[in-house]
Write a protein that holds these residues in place. Structure first.
Motif, PDB file in Angstrom:
ATOM      1  N   MET B   1       0.838  -1.203   0.000  1.00  0.00           N
ATOM      2  CA  MET B   1       0.000   0.000   0.000  1.00  0.00           C
ATOM      3  C   MET B   1       0.871   1.251   0.000  1.00  0.00           C
ATOM      4  O   MET B   1       1.953   1.260   0.578  1.00  0.00           O
ATOM      5  CB  MET B   1      -0.915   0.000   1.235  1.00  0.00           C
ATOM      6  N   ALA B   2       0.392   2.278  -0.646  1.00  0.00           N
ATOM      7  CA  ALA B   2       1.154   3.525  -0.711  1.00  0.00           C
ATOM      8  C   ALA B   2       1.071   4.261   0.621  1.00  0.00           C
ATOM      9  O   ALA B   2       0.087   4.136   1.365  1.00  0.00           O
ATOM     10  CB  ALA B   2       0.605   4.404  -1.831  1.00  0.00           C
ATOM     11  N   GLN B   3       2.101   5.017   0.895  1.00  0.00           N
ATOM     12  CA  GLN B   3       2.075   5.888   2.075  1.00  0.00           C
ATOM     13  C   GLN B   3       1.547   7.247   1.651  1.00  0.00           C
ATOM     14  O   GLN B   3       1.918   7.757   0.588  1.00  0.00           O
ATOM     15  CB  GLN B   3       3.476   6.009   2.652  1.00  0.00           C
ATOM     16  N   VAL B   4       0.699   7.835   2.484  1.00  0.00           N
ATOM     17  CA  VAL B   4       0.119   9.142   2.166  1.00  0.00           C
ATOM     18  C   VAL B   4       0.514  10.129   3.261  1.00  0.00           C
ATOM     19  O   VAL B   4       0.301   9.867   4.454  1.00  0.00           O
ATOM     20  CB  VAL B   4      -1.421   9.063   2.051  1.00  0.00           C
ATOM     21  N   VAL B   5       1.082  11.246   2.830  1.00  0.00           N
ATOM     22  CA  VAL B   5       1.596  12.260   3.762  1.00  0.00           C
ATOM     23  C   VAL B   5       0.955  13.604   3.409  1.00  0.00           C
ATOM     24  O   VAL B   5       0.848  13.949   2.229  1.00  0.00           O
ATOM     25  CB  VAL B   5       3.132  12.372   3.653  1.00  0.00           C
ATOM     26  N   PHE B   6       0.555  14.334   4.444  1.00  0.00           N
ATOM     27  CA  PHE B   6      -0.079  15.634   4.213  1.00  0.00           C
ATOM     28  C   PHE B   6       0.778  16.765   4.766  1.00  0.00           C
ATOM     29  O   PHE B   6       1.449  16.610   5.794  1.00  0.00           O
ATOM     30  CB  PHE B   6      -1.454  15.677   4.887  1.00  0.00           C
ATOM     31  N   THR B   7       0.730  17.910   4.090  1.00  0.00           N
ATOM     32  CA  THR B   7       1.454  19.088   4.560  1.00  0.00           C
ATOM     33  C   THR B   7       1.107  19.388   6.017  1.00  0.00           C
ATOM     34  O   THR B   7      -0.052  19.249   6.437  1.00  0.00           O
ATOM     35  CB  THR B   7       1.121  20.322   3.699  1.00  0.00           C
ATOM     36  N   ALA B   8       2.093  19.822   6.754  1.00  0.00           N
ATOM     37  CA  ALA B   8       1.872  20.131   8.167  1.00  0.00           C
ATOM     38  C   ALA B   8       0.856  21.258   8.329  1.00  0.00           C
ATOM     39  O   ALA B   8       0.151  21.344   9.341  1.00  0.00           O
ATOM     40  CB  ALA B   8       3.195  20.519   8.819  1.00  0.00           C
ATOM     41  N   ASN B   9       0.752  22.119   7.323  1.00  0.00           N
ATOM     42  CA  ASN B   9      -0.199  23.235   7.432  1.00  0.00           C
ATOM     43  C   ASN B   9      -1.651  22.773   7.462  1.00  0.00           C
ATOM     44  O   ASN B   9      -2.530  23.470   7.946  1.00  0.00           O
ATOM     45  CB  ASN B   9       0.019  24.204   6.272  1.00  0.00           C
ATOM     46  N   LEU B  10      -1.887  21.608   6.919  1.00  0.00           N
ATOM     47  CA  LEU B  10      -3.246  21.063   6.950  1.00  0.00           C
ATOM     48  C   LEU B  10      -3.619  20.591   8.355  1.00  0.00           C
ATOM     49  O   LEU B  10      -4.798  20.608   8.729  1.00  0.00           O
ATOM     50  CB  LEU B  10      -3.333  19.910   5.946  1.00  0.00           C
ATOM     51  N   GLN B  11      -2.625  20.206   9.117  1.00  0.00           N
ATOM     52  CA  GLN B  11      -2.892  19.672  10.461  1.00  0.00           C
ATOM     53  C   GLN B  11      -3.516  20.743  11.368  1.00  0.00           C
ATOM     54  O   GLN B  11      -4.115  20.414  12.390  1.00  0.00           O
ATOM     55  CB  GLN B  11      -1.595  19.170  11.105  1.00  0.00           C
ATOM     56  N   ARG B  12      -3.350  21.997  10.987  1.00  0.00           N
ATOM     57  CA  ARG B  12      -3.938  23.077  11.788  1.00  0.00           C
ATOM     58  C   ARG B  12      -5.461  23.046  11.704  1.00  0.00           C
ATOM     59  O   ARG B  12      -6.167  23.527  12.588  1.00  0.00           O
ATOM     60  CB  ARG B  12      -3.408  24.418  11.261  1.00  0.00           C
ATOM     61  N   HIS B  13      -5.963  22.503  10.605  1.00  0.00           N
ATOM     62  CA  HIS B  13      -7.414  22.517  10.385  1.00  0.00           C
ATOM     63  C   HIS B  13      -8.086  21.199  10.741  1.00  0.00           C
ATOM     64  O   HIS B  13      -9.241  21.164  11.132  1.00  0.00           O
ATOM     65  CB  HIS B  13      -7.710  22.842   8.913  1.00  0.00           C
ATOM     66  N   LEU B  14      -7.393  20.105  10.570  1.00  0.00           N
ATOM     67  CA  LEU B  14      -7.986  18.811  10.896  1.00  0.00           C
ATOM     68  C   LEU B  14      -6.872  17.766  11.033  1.00  0.00           C
ATOM     69  O   LEU B  14      -5.759  17.971  10.546  1.00  0.00           O
ATOM     70  CB  LEU B  14      -9.044  18.375   9.877  1.00  0.00           C
ATOM     71  N   VAL B  15      -7.198  16.688  11.699  1.00  0.00           N
ATOM     72  CA  VAL B  15      -6.204  15.649  11.951  1.00  0.00           C
ATOM     73  C   VAL B  15      -6.048  14.789  10.694  1.00  0.00           C
ATOM     74  O   VAL B  15      -7.024  14.251  10.173  1.00  0.00           O
ATOM     75  CB  VAL B  15      -6.642  14.767  13.133  1.00  0.00           C
ATOM     76  N   CYS B  16      -4.818  14.695  10.201  1.00  0.00           N
ATOM     77  CA  CYS B  16      -4.574  13.858   9.030  1.00  0.00           C
ATOM     78  C   CYS B  16      -3.150  13.291   9.126  1.00  0.00           C
ATOM     79  O   CYS B  16      -2.222  13.810   8.480  1.00  0.00           O
ATOM     80  CB  CYS B  16      -4.813  14.590   7.727  1.00  0.00           C
ATOM     81  N   PRO B  17      -2.972  12.268   9.927  1.00  0.00           N
ATOM     82  CA  PRO B  17      -1.643  11.691  10.130  1.00  0.00           C
ATOM     83  C   PRO B  17      -1.149  10.942   8.890  1.00  0.00           C
ATOM     84  O   PRO B  17      -1.926  10.644   7.973  1.00  0.00           O
ATOM     85  CB  PRO B  17      -1.872  10.723  11.286  1.00  0.00           C
ATOM     86  N   VAL B  18       0.132  10.675   8.874  1.00  0.00           N
ATOM     87  CA  VAL B  18       0.696   9.812   7.834  1.00  0.00           C
ATOM     88  C   VAL B  18      -0.021   8.466   7.895  1.00  0.00           C
ATOM     89  O   VAL B  18      -0.274   7.919   8.974  1.00  0.00           O
ATOM     90  CB  VAL B  18       2.214   9.615   8.059  1.00  0.00           C
ATOM     91  N   GLN B  19      -0.391   7.956   6.746  1.00  0.00           N
ATOM     92  CA  GLN B  19      -1.160   6.713   6.726  1.00  0.00           C
ATOM     93  C   GLN B  19      -0.872   5.939   5.446  1.00  0.00           C
ATOM     94  O   GLN B  19      -0.266   6.466   4.509  1.00  0.00           O
ATOM     95  CB  GLN B  19      -2.650   7.001   6.831  1.00  0.00           C
ATOM     96  N   THR B  20      -1.289   4.688   5.413  1.00  0.00           N
ATOM     97  CA  THR B  20      -1.170   3.891   4.196  1.00  0.00           C
ATOM     98  C   THR B  20      -2.565   3.630   3.650  1.00  0.00           C
ATOM     99  O   THR B  20      -3.551   3.586   4.402  1.00  0.00           O
ATOM    100  CB  THR B  20      -0.456   2.557   4.462  1.00  0.00           C
ATOM    101  N   ALA B  21      -2.624   3.497   2.323  1.00  0.00           N
ATOM    102  CA  ALA B  21      -3.928   3.259   1.690  1.00  0.00           C
ATOM    103  C   ALA B  21      -3.714   2.481   0.395  1.00  0.00           C
ATOM    104  O   ALA B  21      -2.712   2.696  -0.307  1.00  0.00           O
ATOM    105  CB  ALA B  21      -4.616   4.596   1.395  1.00  0.00           C
ATOM    106  N   PRO B  22      -4.649   1.589   0.055  1.00  0.00           N
ATOM    107  CA  PRO B  22      -4.537   0.853  -1.197  1.00  0.00           C
ATOM    108  C   PRO B  22      -4.983   1.715  -2.371  1.00  0.00           C
ATOM    109  O   PRO B  22      -5.630   2.740  -2.194  1.00  0.00           O
ATOM    110  CB  PRO B  22      -5.498  -0.319  -0.992  1.00  0.00           C
ATOM    111  N   GLY B  23      -4.647   1.244  -3.581  1.00  0.00           N
ATOM    112  CA  GLY B  23      -5.069   1.957  -4.774  1.00  0.00           C
ATOM    113  C   GLY B  23      -3.961   2.015  -5.798  1.00  0.00           C
ATOM    114  O   GLY B  23      -2.784   2.079  -5.442  1.00  0.00           O
ATOM    115  N   ASN B  24      -4.345   2.003  -7.068  1.00  0.00           N
ATOM    116  CA  ASN B  24      -3.359   2.028  -8.155  1.00  0.00           C
ATOM    117  C   ASN B  24      -3.150   3.416  -8.744  1.00  0.00           C
ATOM    118  O   ASN B  24      -2.228   3.629  -9.521  1.00  0.00           O
ATOM    119  CB  ASN B  24      -3.797   1.084  -9.278  1.00  0.00           C
TER     120      ASN B  24
END
Lengths: 357, 89
Positions: B1-24
């Motif tokens: 599964m791919a790793q998904v990372v979000f800009t730290a600036n987004l964390q100010r608005h909502l929780v979005c930790p580094v995570q893995t997700a399936p998909g092509n």
């Protein structure tokens, strides 16, 4: 009289309270985030704050504890697959839908859509009848990339009767809560249009439209090239030429109990948009526009380059307290209908919205 | 599964930790992320499902080329990085 002011700015929401004759900033929320519109719902005390995040789009925040805490609720959005693929870029105005419709909220957007929530902002639906008007294709952006629904006036006598102002796109009326719309009658003119189209009702840049609560057939408009008034519920408009020192401006407020009294903040047209001679003034009429007082007491009369945006002038329910905020982050308040003004905050971010509550 | 990372600036608005997700594809990966965190969708994509004008998405070091369909391919070992474009204010 209102003892509280909510101020939306380029960098957050500021909550001002009156205590022992002094107004102070009692709190701030969303610091760093642009606020495009605020609404305090008098029916149930809910507060709404519309955000225009530079990177992450429009958002809608709601508070049910008087602003102590906020929760994000879904913002109005165009249906996926809609022709022309629109996306809401700005929440331009928020208004309650009437005393008989608790929890119902109208929202005007850029691009020029009108949305209705029947559940305190939990879900929104696009008003199809307005969006699918053939004339909407003629609407244009006026300072923004696209047209916007900047004003929504819900008739206090009958909440299905609504009049909206579009910048740029004229004034539109419904008598069936938005099931059908018709353009307002003539009388406005747009000098910036080709001569053949200057009186076209859909070409008018209605910067701000307001309705008198006690005399709801009377409307005032600060238009891109002048001031207009209607006393027959937007069936016809008369230009008010006595306005001074300039006819250009964005904001207008009408006295809630006296349809002949209204306030404006004139500026130099068109793209210049600064006070005439760098003197910030408020123009007030008390006789339906036949004459105007140019109010200066307490306002800067030299080197003032403040612009008051269309939603940044408000009058409270008594008609006595008036407040305005400017692009330079100055906030003024008058306790006597504009005769005297006091600066109550001087270093706020640029102000987009002023609301008594 | 791919790793998904979000800009730290987004964390100010909502929780979005580094995570893995399936998909092509980027769309497939992000759809899985949004299924678990629906509110995140409107921060990244506009009303029509396009990447927001001031958001940039990378697969490893490469900015994606399809900001409308998000059809850029994603492998199991890839990282999808959601950044904000820089702007003033």
């Amino acid at each position: 009289m209102s003892e509280r002011l909510l101020i939306g700015t380029r960098k957050g929401l500021f909550d001002l309270r009156r205590d022992h004759d002094t107004w102070t900033v009692a709190g701030a929320s969303f610091l760093g985030d642009p606020i495009s519109m605020l609404l305090a719902d008098p029916r149930d005390g809910t507060l709404y704050a519309a955000q225009a995040l530079g990177h992450f789009g429009v958002k809608l925040q709601r508070s049910r504890d008087n602003g102590a805490t906020w929760q994000e609720c879904p913002a109005p959005a165009f249906p996926a697959g809609e022709a022309d693929a629109p996306s809401v870029s700005y929440l331009f105005c928020l208004e309650t839908a009437g005393a008989d419709k608790p929890g119902w909220i109208w929202c005007g957007t850029i691009p020029g859509g009108l949305f209705l929530s029947k559940d305190h902002g939990e879900t929104w639906s696009l008003n199809d009848a307005l969006w699918r008007l053939p004339e909407r294709k003629e609407w244009m952006g006026g300072g923004f990339d696209d047209s916007g629904v900047a004003s929504i006036c819900v008739d206090p006598r009958r909440s299905d009767a609504i009049v909206i102002g579009v910048s740029t796109g004229g004034v539109w009326l419904t008598d069936d809560a938005g099931a059908s719309w018709r353009p307002s009658g003539g009388g406005m003119h747009a000098e910036y249009m080709p001569p053949q189209r200057r009186y076209d009702t859909t070409a008018q840049d209605v910067h701000r439209l307001v309705q008198c609560s006690a005399a709801p057939d009377t409307f005032w408009v600060q238009h891109h090239n002048g001031v207009f008034r209607s006393t027959d519920r937007a069936r016809s408009w008369q230009e008010v030429t006595a306005i001074r020192p300039a006819k250009f401006g964005f904001a207008v407020a009408v006295h809630p109990n006296d349809p002949d009294t209204a306030w404006f903040v004139p500026g130099v047209k068109d793209e210049c948009r600064i006070p005439v001679d760098a003197k910030l003034v408020v123009a007030r009429t008390r006789d339906g526009g036949r004459s105007f007082d140019v109010l200066t007491e307490g306002l800067p009369q030299a080197n003032a380059y403040d612009l008051v945006y269309r939603h940044a002038l408000d009058v409270d329910a008594s008609g006595t307290r008036v407040s305005m905020g400017s692009t330079t982050g100055h906030l003024w308040l008058s306790e006597d209908s504009g005769d005297h003004w006091a600066l109550i905050a001087g270093h706020l971010p640029p102000i987009t919205c002023v609301r008594f509550c | 599964m791919a790793q998904v990372v979000f800009t730290a600036n987004l964390q100010r608005h909502l929780v979005c930790p580094v995570q893995t997700a399936p998909g092509n594809t980027v769309r497939g990966v992000l759809d899985h992320v949004f299924a678990a965190q629906p509110r995140l969708r409107s921060y990244i994509l506009d009303d029509q499902g396009r990447v927001r004008k001031h958001v940039a998405i990378y697969v490893n070091a490469d900015r994606i080329t399809d900001n409308v369909g998000l059809s850029d391919l994603v492998g199991d070992q890839d990282e999808v990085f959601v950044a904000q474009a820089l702007s003033g204010g």
